[in-house]
Scaffold this motif. Structure first.
Motif, PDB file in Angstrom:
ATOM      1  N   UNK A   1       0.837  -1.211   0.000  1.00 11.61           N
ATOM      2  CA  UNK A   1       0.000   0.000   0.000  1.00 11.61           C
ATOM      3  C   UNK A   1       0.869   1.258   0.000  1.00 11.61           C
ATOM      4  N   UNK A   2       1.986   1.190   0.721  1.00 16.97           N
ATOM      5  CA  UNK A   2       2.913   2.326   0.777  1.00 16.97           C
ATOM      6  C   UNK A   2       3.438   2.650  -0.623  1.00 16.97           C
ATOM      7  N   UNK A   3       3.845   1.624  -1.383  1.00 14.77           N
ATOM      8  CA  UNK A   3       4.405   1.860  -2.716  1.00 14.77           C
ATOM      9  C   UNK A   3       3.336   2.337  -3.694  1.00 14.77           C
ATOM     10  N   UNK A   4       2.103   1.833  -3.559  1.00 15.94           N
ATOM     11  CA  UNK A   4       1.006   2.362  -4.370  1.00 15.94           C
ATOM     12  C   UNK A   4       0.816   3.856  -4.075  1.00 15.94           C
ATOM     13  N   UNK A   5       0.837   4.185  -2.793  1.00 15.25           N
ATOM     14  CA  UNK A   5       0.639   5.575  -2.382  1.00 15.25           C
ATOM     15  C   UNK A   5       1.749   6.496  -2.841  1.00 15.25           C
ATOM     16  N   UNK A   6       2.963   5.955  -2.969  1.00 10.97           N
ATOM     17  CA  UNK A   6       4.086   6.757  -3.458  1.00 10.97           C
ATOM     18  C   UNK A   6       3.839   7.252  -4.877  1.00 10.97           C
ATOM     19  N   UNK A   7       3.196   6.433  -5.690  1.00 12.93           N
ATOM     20  CA  UNK A   7       2.961   6.791  -7.094  1.00 12.93           C
ATOM     21  C   UNK A   7       2.007   7.969  -7.201  1.00 12.93           C
ATOM     22  N   UNK A   8       0.895   7.906  -6.477  1.00 11.24           N
ATOM     23  CA  UNK A   8      -0.137   8.946  -6.599  1.00 11.24           C
ATOM     24  C   UNK A   8       0.067  10.117  -5.650  1.00 11.24           C
ATOM     25  N   UNK A   9       1.017   9.974  -4.709  1.00  8.92           N
ATOM     26  CA  UNK A   9       1.289  11.076  -3.790  1.00  8.92           C
ATOM     27  C   UNK A   9       0.536  10.996  -2.484  1.00  8.92           C
ATOM     28  N   UNK A  10      -0.166   9.881  -2.241  1.00  8.46           N
ATOM     29  CA  UNK A  10      -0.825   9.717  -0.942  1.00  8.46           C
ATOM     30  C   UNK A  10       0.217   9.491   0.147  1.00  8.46           C
ATOM     31  N   UNK A  11       1.379   9.021  -0.264  1.00 10.43           N
ATOM     32  CA  UNK A  11       2.535   8.915   0.630  1.00 10.43           C
ATOM     33  C   UNK A  11       3.655   9.714  -0.009  1.00 10.43           C
ATOM     34  N   UNK A  12       4.150  10.733   0.677  1.00 10.28           N
ATOM     35  CA  UNK A  12       5.176  11.585   0.072  1.00 10.28           C
ATOM     36  C   UNK A  12       5.957  12.318   1.156  1.00 10.28           C
ATOM     37  N   UNK A  13       6.964  13.061   0.729  1.00 11.94           N
ATOM     38  CA  UNK A  13       7.732  13.899   1.647  1.00 11.94           C
ATOM     39  C   UNK A  13       8.266  15.100   0.880  1.00 11.94           C
ATOM     40  N   UNK A  14       8.766  16.076   1.624  1.00 11.24           N
ATOM     41  CA  UNK A  14       9.214  17.323   0.996  1.00 11.24           C
ATOM     42  C   UNK A  14      10.372  17.106   0.027  1.00 11.24           C
ATOM     43  N   UNK A  15      11.274  16.168   0.345  1.00 12.19           N
ATOM     44  CA  UNK A  15      12.426  15.923  -0.524  1.00 12.19           C
ATOM     45  C   UNK A  15      11.983  15.375  -1.878  1.00 12.19           C
ATOM     46  N   UNK A  16      11.034  14.417  -1.848  1.00 13.37           N
ATOM     47  CA  UNK A  16      10.520  13.850  -3.091  1.00 13.37           C
ATOM     48  C   UNK A  16       9.851  14.924  -3.932  1.00 13.37           C
ATOM     49  N   UNK A  17       8.979  15.724  -3.320  1.00 11.12           N
ATOM     50  CA  UNK A  17       8.283  16.776  -4.060  1.00 11.12           C
ATOM     51  C   UNK A  17       9.266  17.789  -4.622  1.00 11.12           C
ATOM     52  N   UNK A  18      10.284  18.115  -3.836  1.00  9.62           N
ATOM     53  CA  UNK A  18      11.293  19.062  -4.303  1.00  9.62           C
ATOM     54  C   UNK A  18      12.011  18.560  -5.536  1.00  9.62           C
ATOM     55  N   UNK A  19      12.348  17.261  -5.545  1.00  7.91           N
ATOM     56  CA  UNK A  19      13.044  16.670  -6.691  1.00  7.91           C
ATOM     57  C   UNK A  19      12.163  16.651  -7.936  1.00  7.91           C
ATOM     58  N   UNK A  20      10.882  16.350  -7.762  1.00  8.01           N
ATOM     59  CA  UNK A  20       9.961  16.249  -8.899  1.00  8.01           C
ATOM     60  C   UNK A  20       9.716  17.627  -9.516  1.00  8.01           C
ATOM     61  N   UNK A  21       9.338  18.590  -8.678  1.00 12.62           N
ATOM     62  CA  UNK A  21       8.919  19.884  -9.229  1.00 12.62           C
ATOM     63  C   UNK A  21      10.096  20.787  -9.609  1.00 12.62           C
ATOM     64  N   UNK A  22      11.292  20.437  -9.170  1.00 18.63           N
ATOM     65  CA  UNK A  22      12.463  21.209  -9.572  1.00 18.63           C
ATOM     66  C   UNK A  22      12.717  21.088 -11.072  1.00 18.63           C
ATOM     67  N   UNK A  23      12.186  20.019 -11.688  1.00 16.88           N
ATOM     68  CA  UNK A  23      12.396  19.805 -13.124  1.00 16.88           C
ATOM     69  C   UNK A  23      11.378  20.529 -13.989  1.00 16.88           C
ATOM     70  N   UNK A  24      10.398  21.174 -13.358  1.00 19.40           N
ATOM     71  CA  UNK A  24       9.393  21.931 -14.112  1.00 19.40           C
ATOM     72  C   UNK A  24       9.981  23.263 -14.563  1.00 19.40           C
ATOM     73  N   UNK A  25       9.320  23.878 -15.550  1.00 17.75           N
ATOM     74  CA  UNK A  25       9.711  25.216 -15.956  1.00 17.75           C
ATOM     75  C   UNK A  25       9.065  26.235 -15.023  1.00 17.75           C
ATOM     76  N   UNK A  26       9.657  27.407 -14.914  1.00 12.57           N
ATOM     77  CA  UNK A  26       9.089  28.502 -14.129  1.00 12.57           C
ATOM     78  C   UNK A  26       7.760  28.908 -14.781  1.00 12.57           C
ATOM     79  N   UNK A  27       6.732  29.148 -13.982  1.00 10.01           N
ATOM     80  CA  UNK A  27       5.444  29.580 -14.524  1.00 10.01           C
ATOM     81  C   UNK A  27       4.479  28.438 -14.710  1.00 10.01           C
ATOM     82  N   UNK A  28       4.937  27.191 -14.446  1.00  7.77           N
ATOM     83  CA  UNK A  28       4.058  26.035 -14.517  1.00  7.77           C
ATOM     84  C   UNK A  28       4.161  25.248 -13.216  1.00  7.77           C
TER      85      UNK A  28
END
Length: 462
Positions: free
Chosen positions: A435-462
């Protein structure tokens, strides 16, 4: 991680254009926009309905910066799930900077990379896999990658995962309930139904994991190395495939001293063609470096195109066959296409001999553009496009792939435990981990470091 301040950024690409869009989001977005906007009809921007457009001017005191169109999106009705204003101004870089600097002076701050989409995720407008699909959609450069990103952004992948997670969670609750009544020796979870569910989850997970092989090449393009001896027409073939003079062509052997790469979309699938230096023994130091790179590119490629001069095959048949076998043995897992170029220079009798002695060879004339379309069709045959045609879920994200592998491992542990009559408390541990690994995919289980890594690859303004 959750920030309630007001952010601003240019939502359109930087540089001059006809129109630029400046996006503002946050609790004070409407108030801030209203403080610099003068409606041509005298409207108070803060009192207008959501999803409305308003013509007016951006003003800095008595100074008019530009005539603009303002779009309002209030509260949960916006992309970010909070008050959002989009200012469509003229595309001068000077005007863009003047407006953004004015908004910064009024109390906004510059948005971080991906912060608008991050807020959308944090405010429950989309799950994490959908948020990642936004970045894939922006980066898509062919029909296939666009189709996959659109499907994932609309929740195709996350819905499939969420359904599996919900069913597993229901059984997990019954297993946990059994632990509360351990002394009573009762079973609340029907073991037969549970076993069927685990088999179904295993089947879906394996299908999604297998789809990554297709999804990864669609997302990143399929590298194709064009190799062969010098002066057999590798650069001519590349130019013919791309329909442009991309590579230098001459009658001098060894003209291509370095690898040349370019991309081509064939029926919605991206291919990255690599024209390599000719393979031969040489005393030329620079050319030898190019030949070394050729073997490196062959190692990296997913498909190898071995090009030979058709006019020299009949007199050198054994050597060509030996070279083909050598490539097959060196790269046994890579599809190999043997192409006989300059077929316009040989007789029909020679063609028959060549096709008999080298089964599967494709005879073409890159110079006259004959047989090139057939080559493209053969390249497409190496890609499993069935999943695309059937609109099946295809995994393209390495993070998702890793979580799916780990979830499958835990599910298989639960299956083994069920078959071995393992105690409920031990099975519950593996179920929770799945269940933990399922939740990791959709974001039901997450942390600030993971989110930081994901959204750092976005362009500014999106």
């Amino acid at each position: 991680m959750i920030s309630h301040d007001t952010i601003v950024a240019l939502a359109t690409p930087s540089g001059a254009g006809a129109i630029a869009v400046i996006r503002i989001s946050g609790k004070e977005a409407l108030t801030l926009a209203a403080s610099v906007f003068q409606s041509v009809s005298g409207k108070d921007l803060t009192k207008q309905r959501t999803h409305t457009l308003h013509l007016g001017h951006i003003v800095d005191g008595d100074k008019v910066l530009d005539q603009v169109l303002v779009s309002l999106f209030k509260g949960t009705n916006s992309y970010t799930g909070e008050n959002t204003v989009e200012i469509s101004c003229h595309g001068s870089t000077f005007i863009q900077q003047q407006i953004i600097q004015l908004l910064l002076r009024k109390g906004a701050r510059m948005a971080n990379a991906g912060e608008f989409t991050l807020r959308s995720f944090l405010n429950g407008k989309m799950d994490l896999s959908q948020a990642e699909a936004v970045a894939d959609l922006i980066a898509s450069d062919n029909e296939a990658s666009h189709q996959i990103a659109m499907q994932q952004m609309r929740g195709g992948f996350s819905n499939e995962i969420a359904k599996l997670r919900e069913e597993l969670l229901n059984f997990a609750s019954l297993i946990e309930l059994e632990l509360d009544f351990a002394e009573e020796d009762v079973e609340f979870a029907d073991r037969t139904q549970f076993y069927e569910l685990l088999n179904r989850i295993e089947f879906v997970l394996k299908r999604l994991i297998d789809s990554f092989a297709v999804g990864n090449v669609i997302k990143n393009g399929i590298p194709v190395a064009i190799v062969g001896e010098p002066n057999v027409g590798k650069s001519t073939l590349l130019n013919s495939l791309l329909n442009e003079e991309r590579a230098i062509v001459s009658d001098i052997a060894g003209t291509t001293r370095d690898t040349i790469e370019d991309e081509l979309v064939i029926n919605g699938i991206g291919f990255r063609f690599i024209d390599t230096a000719g393979i031969r023994d040489t005393a030329d130091y620079v050319e030898s470096i190019g030949i070394k790179k050729t073997f490196e590119k062959m190692e990296q490629a997913q498909v190898v195109v071995y090009l030979v001069d058709s006019s020299s095959i009949t007199g050198n048949l054994k050597a060509v066959q030996v070279e083909i076998e050598k490539i097959k043995n060196q790269f046994p897992l890579k599809p190999l296409l043997v192409i006989g170029n300059k077929a316009d220079k040989i007789s029909e009798a020679d063609k028959a001999v060549i096709e008999t002695e080298i089964p599967g060879i494709l005879l073409i004339s890159a110079k006259e553009n004959r047989g090139v379309e057939t080559l493209k069709e053969q390249l497409l045959s190496f890609v499993n496009t069935g999943a695309l045609r059937n609109n099946e879920t295809i995994v393209t994200n390495t993070r998702h792939y890793d979580s799916l592998l780990k979830a499958l491992e835990e599910i298989q542990k639960v299956q083994w435990g069920l078959q071995s009559n393992l105690s409920s408390d031990l099975m519950a541990i593996d179920i929770r981990q799945a269940l933990f690994y399922f939740g990791e995919i959709t974001g039901q289980v997450t942390n600030d470091e993971l989110l930081g890594n994901i959204f750092a690859n976005f362009c500014i303004g999106k």
